[in-house]
Design an enzyme around this catalytic site. Structure first.
Site, short mmCIF file in Angstrom:
data_model
loop_
_atom_site.label_atom_id
_atom_site.label_comp_id
_atom_site.label_asym_id
_atom_site.label_seq_id
_atom_site.Cartn_x
_atom_site.Cartn_y
_atom_site.Cartn_z
CB THR A 123 -0.96 0.02 1.21
OG1 THR A 123 -1.84 -1.10 1.11
CG2 THR A 123 -1.81 1.28 1.22
CG PHE A 166 0.21 4.62 3.73
CD1 PHE A 166 -0.98 4.65 4.44
CD2 PHE A 166 0.81 3.39 3.50
CE1 PHE A 166 -1.57 3.48 4.89
CE2 PHE A 166 0.23 2.22 3.95
CZ PHE A 166 -0.97 2.26 4.65
#
Ligand code: ISJ
Length: 356
Positions: A256, A258
């Site tokens: 992921t 960010f």
């Protein structure tokens, strides 16, 4: 035995030297902080921090593992920065979410953290300057874009000032570490989706329920012995849970990305990314003209995505990330041209690229 004692003595001496050096570094950072304060600058210089880390990694020829060196250096830098001015960082909570892991990776353990309940709360906290920075998920390599983050970044008065990539791996956690005790599995819908095959195969008759975050699931598991949570290793440590099974995701290589949001813009670091969004008129070639401006200057795009403009049906905002910094002459000239092809163009930020 004698030899062991001798080596340990040497380690003790080295540790004392390390300590002295750390204190000296801390004092130097404080002095730099004073100069920056006099000149009206904030304590944080992300580009300089990335340069410090990169220089040391380049110098590293010994056997000390690179990942550990990076973690140690980042933690030292964070402590030195905190000495200049305490920084409040908001993230999508509760404690031990993947956003928390991202925040720790970026800002280290000496920072004051504020876990908040939603992505919008994080944007609000940063816009109102109650927190200097915020950490929000923007994109997952399997599930795709986090649309609430893209929508919010176009609506709030904040800038993107950093990015960080966190590898996502899920563990099955409960109080005892025994599979037989599990009557119910809780987690965030994305985490459950990523472990669906494993859960069906290994816990076929156990109920599966969605909750707001992996960390919240872990919090439930900590108070109910019949509940297991699909969550991170950090959640296991934070909520004192045992590991029933490790790495239960059906797909490997799950990462992921960010964003670090705030109100400042890091100076160019030589390895930057720029984020922006724009809208174009409804006519053939309008989007092409924008893309051509990048292509002609050989500026690499790293992402483009459209979102509904919301003001009117079937109008779109295009979110684009490219390599380079807004202060690079090539990119700033490109953006001037792009602006002429757009109905609206907004620069969201230029920041050092995260390490994958
Ligand atoms: C010491 C400084 O302040 C901060 C701390 C840094 C460090 O510890 O290396 C680097 C950049 C700044 O975020 C500096 O600006 O050089």
């Amino acid at each position: 035995m004698k030899e062991l004692e001798k080596l340990r003595q040497e380690i003790d001496q080295l540790d004392r030297r390390l300590l002295e050096l750390l204190h000296r570094r801390f004092e130097l950072a404080k002095a730099i902080g004073e100069i920056k304060r006099r000149e009206g600058q904030g304590p944080l210089d992300l580009s300089r921090e990335r340069e410090v880390v990169r220089k040391l990694l380049d110098l590293n020829r010994g056997a000390f593992p690179e990942d550990s060196l990076r973690a140690v250096v980042l933690e030292i830098i964070n402590a030195c920065r905190q000495a200049q001015e305490p920084t409040r960082v908001a993230y999508l909570g509760p404690e031990a979410t993947f956003s928390h892991m991202a925040a720790l990776e970026f800002f280290g353990h000496s920072t004051e953290y504020v876990p908040l309940e939603s992505v919008l709360d994080v944007f609000e906290e940063v816009e109102s300057e109650r927190a200097r920075f915020g950490v929000v998920p923007v994109e997952n390599s399997i599930e795709g874009t986090v649309s609430i983050t893209l929508d919010a970044v176009s609506q709030y008065r904040v800038k993107v000032c950093g990015e960080v990539y966190v590898p996502i791996s899920h563990h099955l956690l409960n109080q005892t570490g025994r599979k037989e005790d599990i009557r119910k599995v809780l987690s965030h819908p994305h985490a459950l989706a990523q472990c669906r095959r494993w859960l069906r195969k290994n816990l076929p008759s156990v109920a599966v329920e969605e909750v707001a975050s992996t960390a919240l699931a872990a919090r439930w598991a900590a108070v109910d012995p019949s509940v297991a949570a699909v969550a991170s290793p950090l959640a296991a440590r934070t909520y004192h849970l045992q590991v029933v099974a490790k790495h239960i995701e059906d797909y490997r290589g799950n990462v992921t990305r960010f964003w670090v949001i705030g109100k400042e813009t890091p100076s160019p670091s030589g390895r930057d990314k720029t984020s922006l969004f724009f809208s174009v008129s409804d006519r053939p070639g309008a989007l092409y003209a924008v893309l051509r401006a990048f292509a002609e200057r050989r500026i690499n795009l790293t992402k483009i995505e459209s979102r509904p403009a919301k003001s009117e049906p079937w109008r779109y905002l295009f979110f684009l990330d490219c390599e380079g910094h807004v202060e690079d002459p090539g990119l700033s000239e490109c953006l001037e041209e792009v602006r002429r092809h757009c109905l609206h163009l907004e620069w969201l930020g230029s920041y050092p690229r995260g390490d994958l």
